[in-house]
Design a protein around this motif. Structure first.
Motif, PDB file in Angstrom:
ATOM      1  N   UNK A 184      -7.091   5.094 -11.542  1.00 23.83           N
ATOM      2  CA  UNK A 184      -8.155   4.094 -11.545  1.00 23.83           C
ATOM      3  C   UNK A 184      -7.924   3.174 -10.355  1.00 23.83           C
ATOM      4  N   UNK A 185      -8.891   3.130  -9.451  1.00 26.74           N
ATOM      5  CA  UNK A 185      -8.801   2.254  -8.296  1.00 26.74           C
ATOM      6  C   UNK A 185      -9.358   0.888  -8.622  1.00 26.74           C
ATOM      7  N   UNK A 186      -8.583  -0.143  -8.338  1.00 26.00           N
ATOM      8  CA  UNK A 186      -9.020  -1.521  -8.580  1.00 26.00           C
ATOM      9  C   UNK A 186      -9.471  -2.116  -7.255  1.00 26.00           C
ATOM     10  N   UNK A 187     -10.791  -2.171  -7.075  1.00 22.28           N
ATOM     11  CA  UNK A 187     -11.397  -2.655  -5.829  1.00 22.28           C
ATOM     12  C   UNK A 187     -11.880  -4.078  -6.058  1.00 22.28           C
ATOM     13  N   UNK A 188     -11.016  -5.035  -5.776  1.00 23.92           N
ATOM     14  CA  UNK A 188     -11.363  -6.441  -6.003  1.00 23.92           C
ATOM     15  C   UNK A 188     -11.607  -7.134  -4.678  1.00 23.92           C
ATOM     16  N   UNK A 189     -11.986  -8.413  -4.748  1.00 26.58           N
ATOM     17  CA  UNK A 189     -12.230  -9.154  -3.508  1.00 26.58           C
ATOM     18  C   UNK A 189     -10.935  -9.396  -2.738  1.00 26.58           C
ATOM     19  N   UNK A 190      -9.785  -9.146  -3.408  1.00 28.28           N
ATOM     20  CA  UNK A 190      -8.499  -9.264  -2.717  1.00 28.28           C
ATOM     21  C   UNK A 190      -8.242  -8.058  -1.814  1.00 28.28           C
ATOM     22  N   UNK A 191      -8.893  -6.931  -2.115  1.00 30.61           N
ATOM     23  CA  UNK A 191      -8.637  -5.692  -1.385  1.00 30.61           C
ATOM     24  C   UNK A 191      -9.223  -5.758   0.013  1.00 30.61           C
ATOM     25  N   UNK A 192      -8.483  -5.258   0.983  1.00 36.54           N
ATOM     26  CA  UNK A 192      -8.941  -5.288   2.369  1.00 36.54           C
ATOM     27  C   UNK A 192      -8.679  -3.938   3.034  1.00 36.54           C
ATOM     28  N   UNK A 193      -9.757  -3.346   3.545  1.00 37.69           N
ATOM     29  CA  UNK A 193      -9.678  -2.116   4.334  1.00 37.69           C
ATOM     30  C   UNK A 193      -8.963  -0.984   3.594  1.00 37.69           C
ATOM     31  N   UNK A 194      -9.253  -0.837   2.288  1.00 40.64           N
ATOM     32  CA  UNK A 194      -8.652   0.241   1.506  1.00 40.64           C
ATOM     33  C   UNK A 194      -9.733   1.254   1.123  1.00 40.64           C
ATOM     34  N   UNK A 195      -9.332   2.512   0.970  1.00 36.48           N
ATOM     35  CA  UNK A 195     -10.258   3.618   0.681  1.00 36.48           C
ATOM     36  C   UNK A 195     -10.081   4.038  -0.781  1.00 36.48           C
TER      37      UNK A 195
END
Length: 219
Positions: A184-195
């Motif tokens: 499960x990928x956690x794509x939050x506003x903290x994430x930067x330039x991740x795929x």
């Protein structure tokens, strides 16, 4: 049925990235090296040791890797201890409690050093909820190599098909998939330039997960 959930720490349980970013950049200034935002983002999910092995080669640094790691760690610890506005990420504490109360085994699989993990776990009282802690410093290769997650499943005595990994980084997601574990990928506003394209499921808030939604996940 899912028996074990393996959590990453930085960017999943707590956002220590600003503290790491500060410590690394203070160190980069001391070393007089220019690390681009793109290069820095590519290190997400790597252990500090592996990062400095790459930087030593890239910038022909004269210091030993162990010395570089220790200097950065000291900078991080000092910043961490003085940072008051550091909290668990929104919703993750409720998810941890929910899974634990329903008998799901929780394991930490983090690239962070043991001393850093312990600092975070003591600050937020997380030790009672996790049966095992696996640190990236115990492995010669960092994520996306699957060793950290394979070892987490081994310690949990759980087949990989009965595990889930929750990750926020490209390297972490690739490591989970290489280990044959649902991610499960956690794509939050903290994430930067991740795929997140390789994740089996992507969420933006932990309220999207609970025991009932997780227990019967299938590939």
């Amino acid at each position: 049925m899912i028996q074990t959930v393996i959590f990453d720490m930085d960017g999943v349980i707590v956002d220590t990235e600003p503290v790491h970013h500060y410590a690394y950049n203070q160190h980069f200034k001391q070393l007089n090296i220019d690390v681009s935002p793109e290069m820095y983002a590519s290190f997400t999910g790597n252990s500090t040791k592996n990062i400095f092995e790459k930087l030593k080669t890239q910038f022909d640094l004269q210091e030993e890797v162990a010395t570089l790691v220790e200097t950065k760690r000291q900078l991080f610890n000092e910043a961490f201890d003085h940072k008051e506005d550091l909290f668990l990420l929104d919703g993750v504490e409720d998810l941890i409690h929910d899974l634990h109360q329903n008998g799901v085994q929780l394991v930490l699989g983090s690239s962070s050093a043991k001393v850093t993990i312990d600092r975070v776990f003591k600050r937020f009282g997380l030790h009672p909820y996790f049966s095992h802690i696996v640190s990236g410093e115990d492995f010669p290769q960092s994520k996306p190599h699957p060793a950290i997650f394979l070892h987490a499943a081994f310690l949990a005595q759980t087949p990989v098909e009965s595990c889930i990994v929750i990750e926020d980084s490209t390297n972490g997601i690739l490591a989970a998939k290489a280990a044959g574990i649902y991610c499960i990928g956690y794509d939050s506003f903290h994430s930067k330039m991740q795929d997140y394209s390789k994740a089996d499921k992507v969420i933006s808030h932990f309220k999207e997960l609970n025991f009932e939604k997780i227990k019967n996940i299938r590939f």
